[in-house]
Design a protein around this motif. Structure first.
Motif, PDB file in Angstrom:
ATOM      1  N   THR A 110      20.058 -25.641  -6.850  1.00  0.00           N
ATOM      2  CA  THR A 110      21.504 -25.646  -6.707  1.00  0.00           C
ATOM      3  C   THR A 110      21.848 -25.515  -5.220  1.00  0.00           C
ATOM      4  O   THR A 110      21.026 -25.068  -4.413  1.00  0.00           O
ATOM      5  N   GLU A 111      23.049 -25.885  -4.868  1.00  0.00           N
ATOM      6  CA  GLU A 111      23.462 -25.775  -3.474  1.00  0.00           C
ATOM      7  C   GLU A 111      23.412 -24.324  -3.004  1.00  0.00           C
ATOM      8  O   GLU A 111      23.022 -24.043  -1.862  1.00  0.00           O
ATOM      9  N   GLU A 112      23.792 -23.386  -3.873  1.00  0.00           N
ATOM     10  CA  GLU A 112      23.762 -21.971  -3.499  1.00  0.00           C
ATOM     11  C   GLU A 112      22.331 -21.518  -3.222  1.00  0.00           C
ATOM     12  O   GLU A 112      22.059 -20.835  -2.221  1.00  0.00           O
ATOM     13  N   ARG A 113      21.402 -21.897  -4.106  1.00  0.00           N
ATOM     14  CA  ARG A 113      20.003 -21.499  -3.918  1.00  0.00           C
ATOM     15  C   ARG A 113      19.411 -22.168  -2.675  1.00  0.00           C
ATOM     16  O   ARG A 113      18.665 -21.536  -1.916  1.00  0.00           O
ATOM     17  N   ARG A 114      19.766 -23.418  -2.422  1.00  0.00           N
ATOM     18  CA  ARG A 114      19.262 -24.101  -1.226  1.00  0.00           C
ATOM     19  C   ARG A 114      19.731 -23.408   0.041  1.00  0.00           C
ATOM     20  O   ARG A 114      18.950 -23.124   0.954  1.00  0.00           O
ATOM     21  N   LEU A 115      21.042 -23.118   0.111  1.00  0.00           N
ATOM     22  CA  LEU A 115      21.588 -22.467   1.294  1.00  0.00           C
ATOM     23  C   LEU A 115      21.049 -21.046   1.460  1.00  0.00           C
ATOM     24  O   LEU A 115      20.865 -20.574   2.585  1.00  0.00           O
ATOM     25  N   LEU A 116      20.801 -20.384   0.341  1.00  0.00           N
ATOM     26  CA  LEU A 116      20.316 -19.005   0.385  1.00  0.00           C
ATOM     27  C   LEU A 116      18.948 -18.910   1.047  1.00  0.00           C
ATOM     28  O   LEU A 116      18.660 -17.936   1.743  1.00  0.00           O
ATOM     29  N   THR A 117      18.102 -19.899   0.849  1.00  0.00           N
ATOM     30  CA  THR A 117      16.723 -19.825   1.338  1.00  0.00           C
ATOM     31  C   THR A 117      16.432 -20.789   2.485  1.00  0.00           C
ATOM     32  O   THR A 117      15.342 -20.736   3.056  1.00  0.00           O
ATOM     33  N   GLU A 118      17.376 -21.644   2.837  1.00  0.00           N
ATOM     34  CA  GLU A 118      17.160 -22.647   3.874  1.00  0.00           C
ATOM     35  C   GLU A 118      16.786 -21.999   5.200  1.00  0.00           C
ATOM     36  O   GLU A 118      17.424 -21.055   5.663  1.00  0.00           O
ATOM     37  N   GLY A 119      15.704 -22.486   5.807  1.00  0.00           N
ATOM     38  CA  GLY A 119      15.306 -22.018   7.122  1.00  0.00           C
ATOM     39  C   GLY A 119      14.482 -20.750   7.131  1.00  0.00           C
ATOM     40  O   GLY A 119      14.068 -20.290   8.206  1.00  0.00           O
ATOM     41  N   LEU A 120      14.209 -20.162   5.971  1.00  0.00           N
ATOM     42  CA  LEU A 120      13.401 -18.946   5.938  1.00  0.00           C
ATOM     43  C   LEU A 120      11.940 -19.276   6.232  1.00  0.00           C
ATOM     44  O   LEU A 120      11.454 -20.376   5.951  1.00  0.00           O
ATOM     45  N   SER A 121      11.239 -18.283   6.781  1.00  0.00           N
ATOM     46  CA  SER A 121       9.824 -18.446   7.060  1.00  0.00           C
ATOM     47  C   SER A 121       9.146 -17.084   7.018  1.00  0.00           C
ATOM     48  O   SER A 121       9.816 -16.047   7.008  1.00  0.00           O
ATOM     49  N   GLY A 122       7.831 -17.096   6.990  1.00  0.00           N
ATOM     50  CA  GLY A 122       7.077 -15.847   7.007  1.00  0.00           C
ATOM     51  C   GLY A 122       7.051 -15.159   5.656  1.00  0.00           C
ATOM     52  O   GLY A 122       6.896 -15.795   4.616  1.00  0.00           O
ATOM     53  N   THR A 123       7.220 -13.850   5.664  1.00  0.00           N
ATOM     54  CA  THR A 123       7.154 -13.043   4.446  1.00  0.00           C
ATOM     55  C   THR A 123       8.551 -12.673   3.985  1.00  0.00           C
ATOM     56  O   THR A 123       9.389 -12.262   4.785  1.00  0.00           O
ATOM     57  N   VAL A 124       8.799 -12.814   2.683  1.00  0.00           N
ATOM     58  CA  VAL A 124      10.130 -12.618   2.119  1.00  0.00           C
ATOM     59  C   VAL A 124      10.036 -11.684   0.923  1.00  0.00           C
ATOM     60  O   VAL A 124       9.113 -11.780   0.105  1.00  0.00           O
ATOM     61  N   LEU A 125      11.007 -10.783   0.810  1.00  0.00           N
ATOM     62  CA  LEU A 125      11.190  -9.952  -0.384  1.00  0.00           C
ATOM     63  C   LEU A 125      12.458 -10.403  -1.074  1.00  0.00           C
ATOM     64  O   LEU A 125      13.522 -10.442  -0.455  1.00  0.00           O
ATOM     65  N   GLU A 126      12.363 -10.785  -2.345  1.00  0.00           N
ATOM     66  CA  GLU A 126      13.567 -11.063  -3.127  1.00  0.00           C
ATOM     67  C   GLU A 126      13.724  -9.968  -4.171  1.00  0.00           C
ATOM     68  O   GLU A 126      12.763  -9.598  -4.867  1.00  0.00           O
ATOM     69  N   ILE A 127      14.937  -9.473  -4.302  1.00  0.00           N
ATOM     70  CA  ILE A 127      15.224  -8.382  -5.232  1.00  0.00           C
ATOM     71  C   ILE A 127      15.838  -8.961  -6.493  1.00  0.00           C
ATOM     72  O   ILE A 127      16.869  -9.633  -6.444  1.00  0.00           O
ATOM     73  N   GLY A 128      15.198  -8.728  -7.629  1.00  0.00           N
ATOM     74  CA  GLY A 128      15.653  -9.269  -8.900  1.00  0.00           C
ATOM     75  C   GLY A 128      14.913 -10.533  -9.260  1.00  0.00           C
ATOM     76  O   GLY A 128      14.912 -11.503  -8.498  1.00  0.00           O
ATOM     77  N   ALA A 129      14.262 -10.536 -10.413  1.00  0.00           N
ATOM     78  CA  ALA A 129      13.338 -11.613 -10.751  1.00  0.00           C
ATOM     79  C   ALA A 129      13.996 -12.805 -11.414  1.00  0.00           C
ATOM     80  O   ALA A 129      13.532 -13.932 -11.246  1.00  0.00           O
ATOM     81  N   GLY A 130      15.065 -12.592 -12.191  1.00  0.00           N
ATOM     82  CA  GLY A 130      15.515 -13.672 -13.059  1.00  0.00           C
ATOM     83  C   GLY A 130      14.366 -14.084 -13.959  1.00  0.00           C
ATOM     84  O   GLY A 130      13.578 -13.244 -14.397  1.00  0.00           O
ATOM     85  N   ASP A 131      14.217 -15.376 -14.213  1.00  0.00           N
ATOM     86  CA  ASP A 131      13.087 -15.821 -15.022  1.00  0.00           C
ATOM     87  C   ASP A 131      11.949 -16.372 -14.172  1.00  0.00           C
ATOM     88  O   ASP A 131      10.985 -16.920 -14.694  1.00  0.00           O
ATOM     89  N   GLY A 132      12.052 -16.233 -12.843  1.00  0.00           N
ATOM     90  CA  GLY A 132      10.960 -16.615 -11.966  1.00  0.00           C
ATOM     91  C   GLY A 132      11.006 -18.031 -11.448  1.00  0.00           C
ATOM     92  O   GLY A 132      10.365 -18.341 -10.439  1.00  0.00           O
ATOM     93  N   VAL A 133      11.749 -18.914 -12.106  1.00  0.00           N
ATOM     94  CA  VAL A 133      11.756 -20.311 -11.697  1.00  0.00           C
ATOM     95  C   VAL A 133      12.334 -20.477 -10.294  1.00  0.00           C
ATOM     96  O   VAL A 133      11.916 -21.352  -9.536  1.00  0.00           O
ATOM     97  N   LYS A 134      13.277 -19.628  -9.914  1.00  0.00           N
ATOM     98  CA  LYS A 134      13.921 -19.775  -8.610  1.00  0.00           C
ATOM     99  C   LYS A 134      12.945 -19.644  -7.441  1.00  0.00           C
ATOM    100  O   LYS A 134      13.218 -20.140  -6.343  1.00  0.00           O
ATOM    101  N   PHE A 135      11.793 -19.021  -7.668  1.00  0.00           N
ATOM    102  CA  PHE A 135      10.842 -18.864  -6.570  1.00  0.00           C
ATOM    103  C   PHE A 135      10.203 -20.184  -6.161  1.00  0.00           C
ATOM    104  O   PHE A 135       9.611 -20.284  -5.092  1.00  0.00           O
ATOM    105  N   ALA A 136      10.339 -21.210  -6.993  1.00  0.00           N
ATOM    106  CA  ALA A 136       9.864 -22.542  -6.612  1.00  0.00           C
ATOM    107  C   ALA A 136      10.790 -23.218  -5.617  1.00  0.00           C
ATOM    108  O   ALA A 136      10.440 -24.248  -5.052  1.00  0.00           O
ATOM    109  N   CYS A 137      11.975 -22.659  -5.397  1.00  0.00           N
ATOM    110  CA  CYS A 137      12.981 -23.291  -4.550  1.00  0.00           C
ATOM    111  C   CYS A 137      12.866 -22.884  -3.088  1.00  0.00           C
ATOM    112  O   CYS A 137      13.664 -23.322  -2.266  1.00  0.00           O
TER     113      CYS A 137
END
Length: 216
Positions: free
Chosen positions: A38-65
């Motif tokens: 989704t556009e929100e998920r793309r913008l949320l993670t765009e340009g990130l690098s290195g090591t990341v902590l995400e809080i809240g798992a959902g169903d896990g599929v979002k980690f592929a984005c």
């Protein structure tokens, strides 16, 4: 931004995914070969690098984005069945993901361990927002980024009053969600410098999406 997002890997995952179970927003759109964040998920993670902590798992599929510039992702979650779902959904994912059993008020991670912390539709459920943001700040390296996508209190006084009125019942039936929180102000009060933020509405509910930085 498909060039930095491994669509072929995502197609091996299960469906379009969701951000959080208490806020079941899709993490991806489309089907099969046309599946994309989704556009929100793309913008949320765009340009990130290195090591990341995400809080809240959902169903896990979002980690592929996540873009392939991210080397490793940790996910903080209290529900063991969600951590199991993340494990199953992340086995073939594009970025290594590991799980830590903790919530946003008590992150079981070392100080300054992450280049970025991602909060997506989760800060509304924090029992203590100030303590939670202090934990996010502690987990970040100096100069690290907090990425956030959250619903916030309406700028309309009548709507904001209604949100405050329904909060006690709403939080009981919607996973601890507090619809009247001014999360952006709380982020600034916690000592983050907001680099950029977008404001928009989803189903007439106010949202913010942006990035804030921990100063050295």
């Amino acid at each position: 931004m498909i060039s930095s997002w491994r669509a072929a890997d995502v197609r091996q995952w299960h469906g379009r995914g969701m951000e959080q179970f208490h806020h079941p927003r899709p993490a991806c759109l489309g089907h099969g070969s046309s599946l994309r964040p989704t556009e929100e998920r793309r913008l949320l993670t765009e340009g990130l690098s290195g090591t990341v902590l995400e809080i809240g798992a959902g169903d896990g599929v979002k980690f592929a984005c996540y873009p392939n510039t991210v080397q490793e992702i940790a996910v903080a979650e209290t529900e063991s069945f969600l951590l199991d779902t993340v494990r199953l959904n992340c086995e073939q994912g594009p970025v290594p993901v590991y799980r830590v059993a903790g919530d946003v008020t008590r992150l079981p991670v070392p100080d300054g361990a992450f280049d970025a912390v991602v909060c997506s539709l989760i800060l509304c459920t924090a029992p203590d927002l100030g303590q939670s943001l202090a934990e996010v700040k502690r987990a970040l390296k100096p100069g690290g980024e907090m990425r956030f996508y959250e619903h916030v209190r309406s700028a309309n006084p009548l709507a904001a009053a209604a949100e405050s009125l329904v909060t006690p019942l709403w939080s009981q039936v919607c996973g601890g969600c507090h619809p009247a929180r001014d999360t952006l102000t709380a982020i600034e009060t916690a000592g983050f410098v907001v680099d950029h933020v977008s404001r928009f509405s989803v189903l007439a509910v106010s949202h913010v999406l942006g990035a804030a930085r921990k100063t050295a």
